[in-house]
Design an enzyme around this catalytic site. Structure first.
Site, PDB file in Angstrom:
ATOM      1  N   HIS A 134       0.877  -1.175   0.000  1.00 47.95           N
ATOM      2  CA  HIS A 134       0.000   0.000   0.000  1.00 47.95           C
ATOM      3  C   HIS A 134       0.920   1.233   0.000  1.00 47.95           C
ATOM      4  O   HIS A 134       2.022   1.182   0.540  1.00 47.95           O
ATOM      5  CB  HIS A 134      -0.832  -0.043   1.282  1.00 47.95           C
ATOM      6  CG  HIS A 134      -1.919   0.971   1.365  1.00 47.95           C
ATOM      7  ND1 HIS A 134      -1.686   2.257   1.781  1.00 47.95           N
ATOM      8  CD2 HIS A 134      -3.245   0.886   1.099  1.00 47.95           C
ATOM      9  CE1 HIS A 134      -2.837   2.918   1.774  1.00 47.95           C
ATOM     10  NE2 HIS A 134      -3.797   2.114   1.366  1.00 47.95           N
ATOM     11  N   CYS A 375      -4.639   2.438  -3.858  1.00 48.12           N
ATOM     12  CA  CYS A 375      -3.397   2.910  -3.230  1.00 48.12           C
ATOM     13  C   CYS A 375      -2.248   1.923  -3.428  1.00 48.12           C
ATOM     14  O   CYS A 375      -1.375   1.802  -2.563  1.00 48.12           O
ATOM     15  CB  CYS A 375      -3.589   3.184  -1.741  1.00 48.12           C
ATOM     16  SG  CYS A 375      -4.627   4.599  -1.427  1.00 48.12           S
TER      17      CYS A 375
HETATM   18  C1  LIG Z   1      -2.485  -3.002   3.338  1.00 45.08           C
HETATM   19  C2  LIG Z   1      -2.821  -1.639   3.852  1.00 45.08           C
HETATM   20  N1  LIG Z   1      -1.892  -0.924   4.501  1.00 45.08           N
HETATM   21  C3  LIG Z   1      -2.155   0.292   4.986  1.00 45.08           C
HETATM   22  C4  LIG Z   1      -3.380   0.886   4.840  1.00 45.08           C
HETATM   23  C5  LIG Z   1      -3.599   2.262   5.389  1.00 45.08           C
HETATM   24  O1  LIG Z   1      -4.500   2.233   6.411  1.00 45.08           O
HETATM   25  P1  LIG Z   1      -5.032   3.601   7.077  1.00 45.08           P
HETATM   26  O2  LIG Z   1      -5.511   4.436   5.933  1.00 45.08           O
HETATM   27  O3  LIG Z   1      -6.133   3.156   7.955  1.00 45.08           O
HETATM   28  O4  LIG Z   1      -3.893   4.210   7.790  1.00 45.08           O
HETATM   29  C6  LIG Z   1      -4.375   0.185   4.177  1.00 45.08           C
HETATM   30  C7  LIG Z   1      -5.704   0.806   3.980  1.00 45.08           C
HETATM   31  O5  LIG Z   1      -6.273   0.787   2.918  1.00 45.08           O
HETATM   32  C8  LIG Z   1      -4.093  -1.102   3.669  1.00 45.08           C
HETATM   33  O6  LIG Z   1      -5.026  -1.798   3.014  1.00 45.08           O
END
Ligand SMILES: Cc1ncc(COP(=O)(O)O)c(C=O)c1O
Lengths: 417, 150
Positions: A134, A375
């Site tokens: 991500h 993302c």
């Molecule tokens: C694999 C992964 N990492 C990190 C995130 C980021 O999470 P947050 O936006 O809640 O900080 C997400 C959210 O979509 C995710 O799916």
């Protein structure tokens, strides 16, 4: 004050329709059709128990924590710290002090990049991530690399969406200072071999951060069994409130790391000559935290435990199998991410229509999916696609909802076929 | 489905399947690239201006049905027009796409472009239809940097 515990601690038999009753938001029509919520990887819905916990806190106990002698402040503090204990047990951490409350996965990773990064990572060092991260597990490291002169290495992925573990093994070297890899992929559904990732890194003395944003909603996580040094997740994907998340860190590391932000609560004493930082975990919790969020997260963990991960896994596995079978049969549809070990996420493209058009037509049928790059632009590049449509399931989804998804995709074919 | 049918009308689908002027334009003297990071739509607009008039126009890119058909219709609409006429057209298109549901817009000038009026019922898709128009205006202004809309 003691509140009598209900005598019956036994788990109920899992019944998806009764579980759905716990989620008031699911009882609604969207564009005149029953809502079919398949965007759980983006954020999950909240059970009444979590909503009630927030209402109760704000209606009866709201006060600032830690610094008050009065009754409300003591109640708020107790609930806040109770929730920390719940998270500790939930992750099977060794100690409450290893649980840091942050805003979410993103902030947890930024905290490590900033604090651990500036202390331990120098020019010429290497940080390993993977091609399926991500953006929140890419950009903080790019910023750190820019500031320190360290280098980001990227573990490639196969065309089924699995990590090339051999390449990873080769990448680990004397310059590697940290591995930061996601546990479960949000755009592909791949469940990575976390224990093996940690083992290979530890064999070389390299610490590992696991991004658990997509794992805790679906599987029991035991940080000591995984052996990881850091673990990050977001409350809102675990049926809890937004803007609350967890950084788990081994005490050995957290003790050595400098504070991430300065302010109230993270200090023992402040003078202009010398400020003494507070002990763990408060050293990393500057300012008034998201108290209600923490209490809501505690309620979410209680709720998940009451449903039970065996039930969650069984239901989601059935949905993944059924959905994969149904969607694979649709002419022109390609599933992106076909790892052997997969969580209940089905990302797909269609020859006939762009994901954005699919999303609009599905929405008109009451079906909420996400379309775009999720993302994870490097994943999209890997598969040479601009975007996918993604159906991501939770235990409250049903096979009937998969059928509605399939019927709605038929509508896409009617318009675009 | 009726609003969906309204959105994806025959003409829209025809432009999507057979985009007009879908090529890089040799001898173009104004170009710009547009990108919508939200959905990954990309478009490049090529203009051959003679004096103040668009003599020829082409586009390239990849995107959803709404962005592709909008770009295709745009190329047909601007060919032969002066920059002042294009500005006036842009203003009306902008009004059409961003108006509150059920409100009027100046449809006299629009011709085929009016087909896209249904987009205003789908707020998440307005950027798709607008991308090529923003890129066109950037090309006319001579902005070389890729423009981002989200
Ligand atoms: C694999 C992964 N990492 C990190 C995130 C980021 O999470 P947050 O936006 O809640 O900080 C997400 C959210 O979509 C995710 O799916």
């Amino acid at each position: 004050m003691t509140i009598p515990k209900p005598a019956n601690n036994q788990k109920k038999k899992f019944d998806v329709h009764s579980v759905r009753g716990d989620f008031p938001i699911l009882r609604q029509l969207v564009h005149g059709k029953p809502l079919v919520y398949l965007d759980n990887a983006a954020t999950s819905q909240k059970p009444q128990a979590v909503i009630d916990a927030l209402v109760r806190y704000y209606s009866t106990d709201n006060a600032n924590i830690h610094r008050g002698v009065h009754e409300l402040s003591m109640r708020a503090t107790e609930q806040y710290e109770n929730a920390r204990g719940k998270v500790k047990t939930f992750l099977n951490a060794a100690d409450d002090r290893e649980i840091i409350f942050v805003r979410g996965t993103t902030e947890a990773i930024n905290l490590v990049a900033s604090s651990f990064g500036h202390k331990f990572i120098k020019a010429g060092d290497e940080i390993i991530v993977s091609n399926m991260e991500h953006h929140s597990n890419i950009v903080p490291w790019q910023i750190l690399c820019e500031q320190t002169g360290a280098k980001l290495r990227v573990v490639p992925i196969t065309d089924t969406g699995e990590l090339m573990m051999d390449e990873y093994g080769k990448m680990l070297g004397p310059r590697t200072k940290l591995v930061s890899i996601l546990h479960v992929s949000n755009s592909l559904g791949t469940i990575n071999p976390a224990e093996r990732i940690v083992k290979l890194a530890h064999d070389r003395g390299v610490p590992v951060l696991l991004d658990g944003a997509q794992s805790v909603p679906h599987m029991a996580v035991d940080v000591r069994k995984l052996g990881c040094d850091f673990y990050a997740f977001s409350g809102h994907k675990l049926f809890g409130p937004t803007s609350i998340g967890i950084l788990y860190g081994k005490r050995e590391w957290l003790e050595q790391m400098p504070p991430y932000q300065g302010g109230g609560d993270m200090i023992k004493s402040v003078t202009f000559e010398k400020t003494i930082y507070n002990d763990l975990p408060y050293k990393f919790e500057a300012g008034t935290p998201n108290i209600a969020g923490v209490i809501g997260l505690g309620a979410a963990i209680d709720y998940v435990n009451s449903v039970g991960y065996e039930n969650i896994a069984a239901q989601e596995h059935a949905l993944l199998e059924y959905g994969t079978k149904k969607l694979s049969g649709i002419d022109g549809l390609t599933i992106i991410g076909t790892a052997k070990n997969k969580s209940a996420v089905i990302s797909f493209t269609m020859k006939q229509a762009h994901p954005h058009d699919i999303g609009t037509i599905l929405d008109a049928e009451g079906v909420a999916v996400r379309t775009g790059h999720h993302c994870t632009q490097p994943v999209m590049e890997c598969f040479h696609i601009p975007a996918t449509a993604r159906a991501s399931f939770a235990f409250y989804n049903t096979k009937e909802e998969v059928d509605v998804l399939v019927k709605s995709i038929d509508k896409v074919l009617e318009v675009f076929g | 489905m009726s609003e969906i049918r309204e959105l994806y009308q025959e003409v829209v689908m025809d432009h999507t399947r057979h985009p007009r002027n879908f090529h890089k334009l040799e001898g173009a003297n104004k170009t710009a690239d547009g990108y919508n990071p939200f959905c990954g739509d990309r478009v490049s607009i090529f203009l051959k201006l003679k004096g103040d008039r668009v003599e020829d126009v082409g586009f390239q890119g990849a995107g959803c049905a709404i962005s592709t058909s909008s770009a295709s219709m745009l190329t047909e609409a601007v060919k032969g027009k002066t920059t002042a006429e294009i500005q006036a057209l842009y203003d009306v298109v902008h009004q059409m796409l961003t108006r509150a549901p059920g409100t009027e817009f100046d449809d006299e000038k629009l011709g085929d472009l009016e087909i896209l009026s249904g987009v205003s019922e789908f707020p998440t898709r307005v950027k798709c239809a607008g991308l090529s128009w923003h890129t066109l205006m950037a090309a006319l202004k001579g902005d070389k940097e890729a423009i981002f809309t989200e």
